[in-house]
Design a protein around this motif. Sequence first.
Motif, PDB file in Angstrom:
ATOM      1  N   TYR A   1      30.801 -28.003 -59.178  1.00  0.00           N
ATOM      2  CA  TYR A   1      30.366 -26.934 -60.092  1.00  0.00           C
ATOM      3  C   TYR A   1      29.336 -27.481 -61.079  1.00  0.00           C
TER       4      TYR A   1
ATOM      5  N   TYR B   1      26.278 -14.244 -64.840  1.00  0.00           N
ATOM      6  CA  TYR B   1      25.330 -14.319 -65.953  1.00  0.00           C
ATOM      7  C   TYR B   1      24.891 -12.917 -66.345  1.00  0.00           C
TER       8      TYR B   1
ATOM      9  N   ALA C   1      30.764 -20.738 -64.209  1.00  0.00           N
ATOM     10  CA  ALA C   1      31.480 -19.894 -63.245  1.00  0.00           C
ATOM     11  C   ALA C   1      30.568 -19.249 -62.214  1.00  0.00           C
ATOM     12  N   GLY C   2      29.346 -18.918 -62.619  1.00  0.00           N
ATOM     13  CA  GLY C   2      28.432 -18.245 -61.679  1.00  0.00           C
ATOM     14  C   GLY C   2      28.282 -16.754 -61.932  1.00  0.00           C
TER      15      GLY C   2
ATOM     16  N   GLN D   1      15.865 -19.572 -48.185  1.00  0.00           N
ATOM     17  CA  GLN D   1      16.875 -19.795 -49.208  1.00  0.00           C
ATOM     18  C   GLN D   1      16.523 -21.046 -50.014  1.00  0.00           C
TER      19      GLN D   1
ATOM     20  N   ASN E   1      27.398 -14.761 -58.319  1.00  0.00           N
ATOM     21  CA  ASN E   1      27.476 -15.360 -56.986  1.00  0.00           C
ATOM     22  C   ASN E   1      28.364 -14.489 -56.097  1.00  0.00           C
ATOM     23  N   GLY E   2      27.986 -14.324 -54.864  1.00  0.00           N
ATOM     24  CA  GLY E   2      28.788 -13.500 -53.954  1.00  0.00           C
ATOM     25  C   GLY E   2      30.044 -14.181 -53.450  1.00  0.00           C
ATOM     26  N   ASP E   3      30.183 -15.483 -53.743  1.00  0.00           N
ATOM     27  CA  ASP E   3      31.294 -16.236 -53.140  1.00  0.00           C
ATOM     28  C   ASP E   3      32.445 -16.462 -54.115  1.00  0.00           C
TER      29      ASP E   3
ATOM     30  N   ILE F   1      19.192 -20.930 -60.947  1.00  0.00           N
ATOM     31  CA  ILE F   1      19.326 -19.899 -61.993  1.00  0.00           C
ATOM     32  C   ILE F   1      19.855 -20.534 -63.283  1.00  0.00           C
ATOM     33  N   THR F   2      20.634 -21.590 -63.120  1.00  0.00           N
ATOM     34  CA  THR F   2      21.287 -22.215 -64.274  1.00  0.00           C
ATOM     35  C   THR F   2      20.278 -22.829 -65.247  1.00  0.00           C
TER      36      THR F   2
ATOM     37  N   ALA G   1      16.310 -16.879 -55.595  1.00  0.00           N
ATOM     38  CA  ALA G   1      16.907 -15.593 -55.174  1.00  0.00           C
ATOM     39  C   ALA G   1      16.631 -14.514 -56.224  1.00  0.00           C
TER      40      ALA G   1
ATOM     41  N   LYS H   1      29.376 -17.294 -44.737  1.00  0.00           N
ATOM     42  CA  LYS H   1      30.748 -17.315 -45.272  1.00  0.00           C
ATOM     43  C   LYS H   1      31.109 -16.001 -45.957  1.00  0.00           C
TER      44      LYS H   1
ATOM     45  N   GLN I   1      15.754 -12.283 -49.168  1.00  0.00           N
ATOM     46  CA  GLN I   1      15.207 -13.586 -49.583  1.00  0.00           C
ATOM     47  C   GLN I   1      14.882 -14.341 -48.288  1.00  0.00           C
TER      48      GLN I   1
ATOM     49  N   GLY J   1      17.301 -21.537 -53.265  1.00  0.00           N
ATOM     50  CA  GLY J   1      18.144 -21.697 -54.455  1.00  0.00           C
ATOM     51  C   GLY J   1      18.383 -20.390 -55.196  1.00  0.00           C
TER      52      GLY J   1
ATOM     53  N   ILE K   1      23.185 -26.377 -68.601  1.00  0.00           N
ATOM     54  CA  ILE K   1      24.006 -26.574 -67.403  1.00  0.00           C
ATOM     55  C   ILE K   1      23.315 -27.624 -66.541  1.00  0.00           C
TER      56      ILE K   1
ATOM     57  N   ASN L   1      33.343 -22.332 -50.971  1.00  0.00           N
ATOM     58  CA  ASN L   1      32.231 -22.988 -50.269  1.00  0.00           C
ATOM     59  C   ASN L   1      32.632 -23.605 -48.941  1.00  0.00           C
TER      60      ASN L   1
HETATM   61  C1  UD1 Z   1      26.497 -22.358 -58.167  1.00  0.00           C
HETATM   62  C2  UD1 Z   1      25.883 -22.777 -59.497  1.00  0.00           C
HETATM   63  C3  UD1 Z   1      26.863 -23.701 -60.224  1.00  0.00           C
HETATM   64  C4  UD1 Z   1      28.175 -22.986 -60.428  1.00  0.00           C
HETATM   65  C5  UD1 Z   1      28.730 -22.475 -59.092  1.00  0.00           C
HETATM   66  C6  UD1 Z   1      29.914 -21.589 -59.356  1.00  0.00           C
HETATM   67  C7  UD1 Z   1      23.489 -22.854 -59.139  1.00  0.00           C
HETATM   68  C8  UD1 Z   1      22.296 -23.714 -58.981  1.00  0.00           C
HETATM   69  N1  UD1 Z   1      24.645 -23.476 -59.274  1.00  0.00           N
HETATM   70  O1  UD1 Z   1      26.633 -23.529 -57.378  1.00  0.00           O
HETATM   71  O2  UD1 Z   1      26.333 -24.061 -61.484  1.00  0.00           O
HETATM   72  O3  UD1 Z   1      29.096 -23.876 -61.034  1.00  0.00           O
HETATM   73  O4  UD1 Z   1      27.737 -21.699 -58.396  1.00  0.00           O
HETATM   74  O5  UD1 Z   1      30.531 -21.241 -58.147  1.00  0.00           O
HETATM   75  O6  UD1 Z   1      23.357 -21.652 -59.177  1.00  0.00           O
HETATM   76  N2  UD1 Z   1      22.420 -18.062 -52.730  1.00  0.00           N
HETATM   77  C9  UD1 Z   1      21.354 -17.241 -52.470  1.00  0.00           C
HETATM   78  N3  UD1 Z   1      20.159 -17.802 -52.200  1.00  0.00           N
HETATM   79  C10 UD1 Z   1      19.939 -19.149 -52.221  1.00  0.00           C
HETATM   80  C11 UD1 Z   1      21.037 -19.981 -52.521  1.00  0.00           C
HETATM   81  C12 UD1 Z   1      22.267 -19.416 -52.774  1.00  0.00           C
HETATM   82  O7  UD1 Z   1      21.487 -16.021 -52.433  1.00  0.00           O
HETATM   83  O8  UD1 Z   1      18.813 -19.565 -51.976  1.00  0.00           O
HETATM   84  C13 UD1 Z   1      23.737 -17.455 -52.978  1.00  0.00           C
HETATM   85  C14 UD1 Z   1      24.838 -17.978 -52.065  1.00  0.00           C
HETATM   86  O9  UD1 Z   1      24.954 -17.184 -50.890  1.00  0.00           O
HETATM   87  C15 UD1 Z   1      26.075 -17.895 -52.951  1.00  0.00           C
HETATM   88  C16 UD1 Z   1      25.527 -17.994 -54.368  1.00  0.00           C
HETATM   89  O10 UD1 Z   1      24.127 -17.790 -54.281  1.00  0.00           O
HETATM   90  O11 UD1 Z   1      26.767 -16.679 -52.798  1.00  0.00           O
HETATM   91  C17 UD1 Z   1      25.789 -19.380 -54.999  1.00  0.00           C
HETATM   92  O12 UD1 Z   1      25.227 -20.356 -54.160  1.00  0.00           O
HETATM   93  P1  UD1 Z   1      26.011 -21.681 -53.822  1.00  0.00           P
HETATM   94  O13 UD1 Z   1      25.177 -22.482 -52.926  1.00  0.00           O
HETATM   95  O14 UD1 Z   1      27.388 -21.358 -53.408  1.00  0.00           O
HETATM   96  O15 UD1 Z   1      26.003 -22.357 -55.278  1.00  0.00           O
HETATM   97  P2  UD1 Z   1      26.962 -23.501 -55.781  1.00  0.00           P
HETATM   98  O16 UD1 Z   1      26.489 -24.805 -55.254  1.00  0.00           O
HETATM   99  O17 UD1 Z   1      28.355 -23.145 -55.565  1.00  0.00           O
END
Ligand code: UD1
Length: 484
Positions: free
Chosen positions: A147, A180, A177-178, A85, A108-110, A205-206, A91, A29, A82, A87, A159, A233
């Motif tokens: 979230y 830190y 928010a993501g 994946q 977070n990249g998203d 990470i949380t 990462a 994505k 990584q 979590g 969290i 997402n």
């Molecule tokens: C995460 C947070 C959540 C927060 C939300 C905000 C965690 C566990 N949860 O949830 O508390 O409210 O973001 O948007 O962090 N990624 C990796 N490697 C992995 C898994 C994910 O690099 O193994 C990257 C994804 O590409 C993504 C980012 O980490 O860009 C966040 O992952 P995502 O799965 O979107 O987390 P959320 O479920 O949204």
Amino acid sequence: MTRHTKAQSIQAIILAAGASSRFKTGRTKLVEKICGRSMVLYPTDIFVNLNIPTVMVVGFQKDILEEVVKEEFGNKVTFIHQQEQRGTGHAIQCTRDSWHADTILVINGDMPLVTQENIEKLIKKHHDNDATISFATAHHCDPEAMYGRVIQGDDSIKIIEAKDFEGDLSEQCCINAGIYLIKRSFLENYLDKLQPSAVTKEWYITDLINIASAHKLTVQTVAVPFDRIRGVNDFKELWAAEQIKKSEIIQHWMSNGVRFAVAHNVQIDWNVTIESGTSIGSGAQLLGNTKIGKDCAIEAFTCLKNAIIGNRTTVYANSVIEKSEIGADCFVGPFSFIHGNSTLNNNATIGSFVEVNRSEIGAFSKAKHLSYLGDTTVGQKVALGAGLVTCNYDGINKHKTIIKDNAFIGGNNTIVAPVVIDESAITAAGSTITENVPAHALAIGRARQINKEGYADKVRAKQTIKPLASAMTEALKTTYESQQ
Ligand code: UD1
Ligand code: CA
């Protein structure tokens, strides 16, 4: 203890390795476009702009992602793989060898809507309080939103991921928010203490916040508007984020003197520029690196992609201009198609149902109706009649047509390239031009008309109704009568 207020004391880690499973496209994505730009590039841009050394964690479809990032930022961003994946916590574990600054910023990249101001506010609070961990929060009451929920006690903060939450989520409106900021020394001591979630088997990470709080270390939060930190997402969230990004872009141009007739149905990319006094019609698509000058009228349902439009030019409805440059005071359309690095010089007119491809049209020249101009160079003040076709392709190679200043091309001409029509020449209507035309010459390239007196009656006398035609006429008559 020194306060680290300089950007140099921070490094950023962008998490971008996830499998994007909620998108259901089979693609990462993070390269999905929001207003014409891959979403991961928006937060990345902030760190590059702040000169913060940046690492991106990549995994799923990493080659595609790396290519997109390198294309915009060259080697300003480095990549860490990584492999699996497991979590967001896992990462971070993968990035251990890259840590060099005292403060590690993880994002977070998203989250394409976050601003530099949001990031700077968080950095300031973190440093002002000499915190161990600081993170951004937002207010969002949707119990369906996945979230992490920030649960604050008198003396503790933690969290809990929505997936792992037991109880009523509608009561939990403070979300993570993501983003830190973490002291490197804390990460070095505590990252290995993370345990996988019992529910998802992922490392979060949380959980670092929970650990810091349990050890009575300083945890700070900064509240940010939810619209700034929306995570993307799935396509529904992408659509919502894109509406916000688009309205920001449009409002920016509105405040710079651009009129949008129906702002909500215009498509506009982040890199487009528009100067003041210009109006944009309903349904216009302004894409790529399009640049529009002052006092232009860009009418309804036009599509401009990597187009440059000079001042005071009008692009009438339903025209498409791709990778081409239009000068000042030009008229284009309605229903024109200009593409292939074409150029219109100032005051040129390209009218309805005219295609211009890999061609240059000189100043004050006009092709107003139903023409094809391919691989053609047209001089100044040239009149190109309706129905002109340049035959630039012989089935194997493309050839050039050159029409010099002040020439006049009659209606319905076919110009078979390569050919040169020299200045001030005229070609007669209906001509097929296969040879060069000298300056000031009149070229007539068609059969001479013969009028045969009285022949029309002779022709009619010979015309008899053939049986088949007569049967068809009867059939048509019957059909017509049955419909009455
Ligand atoms: C995460 C947070 C959540 C927060 C939300 C905000 C965690 C566990 N949860 O949830 O508390 O409210 O973001 O948007 O962090 N990624 C990796 N490697 C992995 C898994 C994910 O690099 O193994 C990257 C994804 O590409 C993504 C980012 O980490 O860009 C966040 O992952 P995502 O799965 O979107 O987390 P959320 O479920 O949204
Ligand atoms: Ca997310």
